[in-house]
Design an enzyme around this catalytic site. Sequence first.
Site, PDB file in Angstrom:
ATOM      1  N   SER B  45      85.785 -69.875 -23.563  1.00  0.00           N
ATOM      2  CA  SER B  45      85.637 -68.373 -23.898  1.00  0.00           C
ATOM      3  C   SER B  45      84.292 -68.093 -23.388  1.00  0.00           C
ATOM      4  O   SER B  45      83.273 -68.837 -23.494  1.00  0.00           O
ATOM      5  CB  SER B  45      85.507 -68.450 -25.466  1.00  0.00           C
ATOM      6  OG  SER B  45      85.505 -67.084 -25.848  1.00  0.00           O
ATOM      7  N   GLU B  46      84.573 -67.026 -22.719  1.00  0.00           N
ATOM      8  CA  GLU B  46      83.246 -66.544 -21.763  1.00  0.00           C
ATOM      9  C   GLU B  46      81.931 -66.104 -22.544  1.00  0.00           C
ATOM     10  O   GLU B  46      80.832 -66.101 -21.675  1.00  0.00           O
ATOM     11  CB  GLU B  46      83.740 -65.426 -20.976  1.00  0.00           C
ATOM     12  CG  GLU B  46      83.816 -64.018 -21.609  1.00  0.00           C
ATOM     13  CD  GLU B  46      85.525 -63.778 -22.127  1.00  0.00           C
ATOM     14  OE1 GLU B  46      86.052 -64.757 -21.953  1.00  0.00           O
ATOM     15  OE2 GLU B  46      85.701 -62.722 -22.288  1.00  0.00           O
ATOM     16  N   ASN B  47      81.962 -66.184 -23.712  1.00  0.00           N
ATOM     17  CA  ASN B  47      80.506 -66.221 -24.575  1.00  0.00           C
ATOM     18  C   ASN B  47      79.972 -67.379 -24.739  1.00  0.00           C
ATOM     19  O   ASN B  47      78.830 -67.472 -24.979  1.00  0.00           O
ATOM     20  CB  ASN B  47      80.789 -65.478 -26.041  1.00  0.00           C
ATOM     21  CG  ASN B  47      81.815 -66.289 -26.842  1.00  0.00           C
ATOM     22  OD1 ASN B  47      82.817 -66.730 -26.308  1.00  0.00           O
ATOM     23  ND2 ASN B  47      81.452 -66.531 -27.935  1.00  0.00           N
ATOM     24  N   SER B  87      78.225 -69.440 -18.089  1.00  0.00           N
ATOM     25  CA  SER B  87      79.489 -69.213 -18.409  1.00  0.00           C
ATOM     26  C   SER B  87      80.320 -68.588 -17.158  1.00  0.00           C
ATOM     27  O   SER B  87      81.340 -68.716 -16.851  1.00  0.00           O
ATOM     28  CB  SER B  87      79.956 -68.447 -19.936  1.00  0.00           C
ATOM     29  OG  SER B  87      81.096 -68.158 -19.901  1.00  0.00           O
TER      30      SER B  87
END
Lengths: 232, 218
Positions: B45-47, B87
Amino acid sequence: MNKVVKNAEEAIQGIKDDMTLMVGGFGLCGIPENCITALVKSGIKGLTCISNNAGVDNFGLGLLLQNRQIRKMISSYVGENAEFARQMLKGELEVDLIPQGSLAARCQAAGMGVPAFFTPAGYGTEVAEGKEVRWFNGKPHILEAALEADFALVKAWKGDRFGNLIYKGTARNFNPAMAMGGKITIAEVEELVEPGVLDPNFIHTPGVFVQRIFQGEVYEKRIEQRTVRSKN
Amino acid sequence: MLNRNEIAQRIAQELRDGWYVNLGIGIPTLVANYIPEGISVVFQSENGILGMGPFPYEGEEDADLINAGKQTITAMPGASIFDSATSFAMIRGKHIQLTVLGAMEVSETGDIANWKIPGKLVKGMGGAMDLVASADNIIVAMNHTDKRGNSKLLKNCTLPLTGVRCVKKIVTNMAVLDVTPNGFKLLERAPGVSVEDIQKATAGKLIIEGEIPEITIN
């Protein structure tokens, strides 16, 4: 060395009208709640805020929007805020939307002494308008500049008097890049400890990037999308 | 026609053991429910998490553990957590083997539009532009037509672009298609959907070669 300030009010000393702030967090996760509260009380206005999101209507940066203290937002996604939408549609609020990865890299670049860099993100889209294009390895890239900020407001889990920081979970998000990027970085932490308590092997943000630190009074840590599964 | 879950189930057949995968919001998120047996993948998840697990049990939500859709999540054993710059370094640096995301329009050359409708409130592109600009393997999950029946597979996108020449495969409620240098190549059709139906619903160039098999879902 002592970077500790008493509280959020003391920490934000020197922030003035029309300044640019980096504000850490992703949605409402890992936001500097106490500094935002202090900014609301201060009435400082005309702010440009660099932050991935703009909070919700009555929490996070949404509080500063409600109070008309923000002139411009630089963000990647701003969907969760009706007051934000209203101000933007009426032209009261300037908004610069940029890709999330470029946003993080542009904050970090400011603190790394890298004035600009080439990235493939946004090539061929309106994000690329007016930006230099150069080809590397057979692929087009656009030139993105570092984002400068007078102050960065970040939130960590634990920190010490020297400004060393450790984050918890995905509350880390934009905080380390912004801690690097701010000319003056203010860190608020849930737990402030003496130097030597935190294991130097597990420091996420070295204290050199932090100028002021304090333990926040309260953390509401509001959840934006509570999603659960049942045990059955 | 496939429903949302069946689209996700068909996309899950594309997963390979050992892959790191980024799933967008909506139908793509459902792909995580259909990982084929014997295959181990890691969801990003890119967070800032690799090894995203299912939603927490009631009462076990942690405000400091969310996904890019701001939903509370859990971390799998072996998960790792990192900052946003790291990320997107793994995204930009092509360390993520598959990206699945939704779209409003895809062009026959693989351009994608999924972030902005002029005249409507613009929320932002989030991480979509970074993801599509760098990923080698991008699958779009969407309906074949919009609510008014207009094709979403076009010669050229009409909406502001998210990325150019990046989409590799499309799984819709009607078909599975590859994006090739010559146009959309029809690979499979949904049960009960004819090649003619797909042709009618596809505004961009559609390549039909030989018999087109039905999509199979267990």
